[in-house]
Design a protein around this motif. Structure first.
Motif, short mmCIF file in Angstrom:
data_model
loop_
_atom_site.label_atom_id
_atom_site.label_comp_id
_atom_site.label_asym_id
_atom_site.label_seq_id
_atom_site.Cartn_x
_atom_site.Cartn_y
_atom_site.Cartn_z
N SER A 155 26.83 -37.02 44.71
CA SER A 155 26.64 -36.00 45.48
C SER A 155 27.43 -36.10 46.93
O SER A 155 27.71 -37.36 47.24
CB SER A 155 25.18 -35.61 45.93
OG SER A 155 24.62 -36.64 46.40
N GLN A 157 26.11 -35.70 49.52
CA GLN A 157 25.33 -36.52 50.69
C GLN A 157 25.41 -38.02 50.39
O GLN A 157 25.11 -38.68 51.29
CB GLN A 157 23.81 -35.93 50.51
CG GLN A 157 22.92 -36.42 49.06
CD GLN A 157 21.62 -35.85 49.28
OE1 GLN A 157 21.20 -34.81 49.94
NE2 GLN A 157 20.60 -36.48 48.48
N TYR A 295 20.07 -31.53 46.55
CA TYR A 295 20.48 -31.09 45.33
C TYR A 295 19.61 -31.06 44.24
O TYR A 295 18.64 -31.82 44.43
CB TYR A 295 21.72 -31.97 45.14
CG TYR A 295 21.56 -33.38 44.54
CD1 TYR A 295 21.15 -33.67 43.36
CD2 TYR A 295 21.53 -34.68 45.47
CE1 TYR A 295 20.78 -34.76 42.71
CE2 TYR A 295 21.17 -35.85 44.93
CZ TYR A 295 20.93 -35.99 43.66
OH TYR A 295 20.58 -37.21 43.26
N ARG A 317 24.93 -28.84 38.72
CA ARG A 317 24.43 -29.50 39.99
C ARG A 317 24.45 -28.54 41.00
O ARG A 317 25.60 -28.08 41.19
CB ARG A 317 24.76 -30.83 40.21
CG ARG A 317 24.16 -31.36 41.75
CD ARG A 317 24.56 -32.76 41.94
NE ARG A 317 26.05 -32.92 42.04
CZ ARG A 317 26.85 -34.10 41.99
NH1 ARG A 317 26.15 -35.16 41.68
NH2 ARG A 317 27.97 -33.95 42.21
N GLU A 319 24.01 -28.18 45.05
CA GLU A 319 23.87 -28.98 46.20
C GLU A 319 24.20 -28.15 47.49
O GLU A 319 25.30 -27.43 47.72
CB GLU A 319 24.78 -30.36 46.45
CG GLU A 319 24.64 -30.93 47.36
CD GLU A 319 25.29 -32.30 47.61
OE1 GLU A 319 25.29 -33.13 48.35
OE2 GLU A 319 26.30 -32.46 46.75
#
Length: 383
Positions: A155, A157, A295, A317, A319
């Motif tokens: 991700s 992050q 996410y 996904r 996010e």
């Protein structure tokens, strides 16, 4: 200094935890049964990931950079990862691991290439000690290999918290282990790291970052795990922090269908951004610079087992991440729909295709902070 004493107390408690839990070292019978095993024992692994990328947004290249005018690369072949891993069991309790990524040579290899380089000593299931360069446990993705994730990559992050010293490859030491609270299995990890990334000559300052992770197994049937993360530290004599919570599940719907997923939230100080700015451009103190992200990654798996094709998976996904939500908020929302074809067991061979779609609150021309769509076709082979 307070952070150091806090970690020291945790270290002492952790050292005596195995004895409080009636942990037992390897008994004589186990020693006798293993006395004929010769060491060291070596294990070699590898990962190859190649991609074809096609930028679908006008005036945006394959790296997500917007161009007001001029030529740019709209499509390309790319080597994402070319990894070689060597593990050696020196004794029954001591192991050493090395991991390199040769794909890092395509750009400036300084502070790259070497990923893992650590030694791990396991006293028993309750306590092991790791020292060197490794990924500290601070979330779901930190304990998940890149070749097993249910999306193209980690991700946003994950990488941003890595720049701030909490995730990705860091140099330091860690304690971890497993125990049960009644019928609930618990995994814990405590880490202390320099916090300035991998392959650095030394720490950027005398401060350290201390983090912990606790994972509780709430359901064996549905494989529900709850994770809690927390960290404190000092960077250039200023206090920093990070927190997070996450959950995973894996539900078998039928003999062939299963549904699994990950949910994760993180928040913390973005000291990397703060100290990268000239003092004249900073808005207030470090406490004004914070990041947060969330996410959700659902995945549906259909087991086919037809000839070479093992399964088909569908994931998407979502996010939401903001790297500076207090001062200059510009939320980045990323959608990553993906189809995966698995050949062999445990993703030995894998073909993935789908899209990475970015939407920003404010698109900034001539930067990577710009709405875009990217088509990705990825081939993976694990050795």
């Amino acid at each position: 200094m307070n952070n150091f004493f806090l970690f020291l107390i945790q270290l002492v408690v952790l050292f005596f935890a195995p004895f409080l839990l009636n942990a037992q070292s390897t008994n004589d019978s186990n020693l006798n049964s293993k006395k004929d095993i010769s060491y060291p024992q070596f294990q070699f692994k590898g990962l190859f990931q190649a991609r074809y990328l096609y930028a679908l947004t006008d005036n945006v290249d394959v790296a997500g950079l917007h161009h007001s005018n001029g030529d740019f690369t709209q499509n390309t072949f790319d080597l994402k990862r070319v990894r070689l891993s060597v593990g050696a069991k020196v004794t029954d309790q001591l192991e050493v691991s090395l991991l390199v990524n040769f794909a890092d040579f395509k750009s400036d290899p300084k502070s790259k290439v070497l990923e893992n380089a650590f030694a791990k000593y396991t006293f028993n299931k309750y306590l092991s000690v790791t020292a060197g360069q490794f990924r500290p446990n601070f979330g779901i993705e930190e304990s998940e290999p890149a070749d097993l994730i249910k999306s193209f990559d980690f991700s946003n992050q994950y990488y941003e918290f890595g720049k701030n010293g909490w995730t990705s490859f860091q140099v330091g030491a860690s304690l971890m282990g497993d125990f049960d609270i009644k019928n609930v299995p618990v995994h814990y990890a405590f880490s202390v790291v320099n916090g300035n990334g991998r392959n650095q000559e030394k720490d950027k300052d005398s401060g350290k970052q201390y983090s912990s992770r606790w994972v509780f197994g709430l359901s064996k049937k549905y494989k529900v795990n709850l994770g809690l993360n927390g960290g404190v530290g000092s960077v250039f004599k200023k206090d920093v922090y990070a927190i997070g919570a996450d959950a995973t599940f894996d539900i078998k719907l039928t003999d062939k269908f299963s549904f699994d997923g990950q949910i994760e939230y993180k928040q913390g100080t973005n000291h990397n951004l703060f100290f990268s700015l000239p003092e004249a451009n900073r808005v207030g103190s470090l406490s004004n610079y914070e990041m947060k992200g969330f996410y959700f990654l659902p995945n549906i798996r259909y087991a086919i087992n037809y000839k070479k094709l093992t399964s088909i998976e569908f994931s998407c996904r979502y996010e939401s991440f903001d790297n500076n939500y207090k001062v200059n908020s510009n939320v980045r929302q990323t959608y990553t729909p993906m189809v995966s074809l698995e050949f062999g067991k445990a993703y030995r061979g894998r073909i993935e295709f789908g899209f990475e779609i970015d939407r920003f609150k404010h698109s900034i021309p001539d930067s990577t902070t710009f709405d875009d769509e990217l088509f990705i076709l990825q081939f993976q082979c694990r050795l």
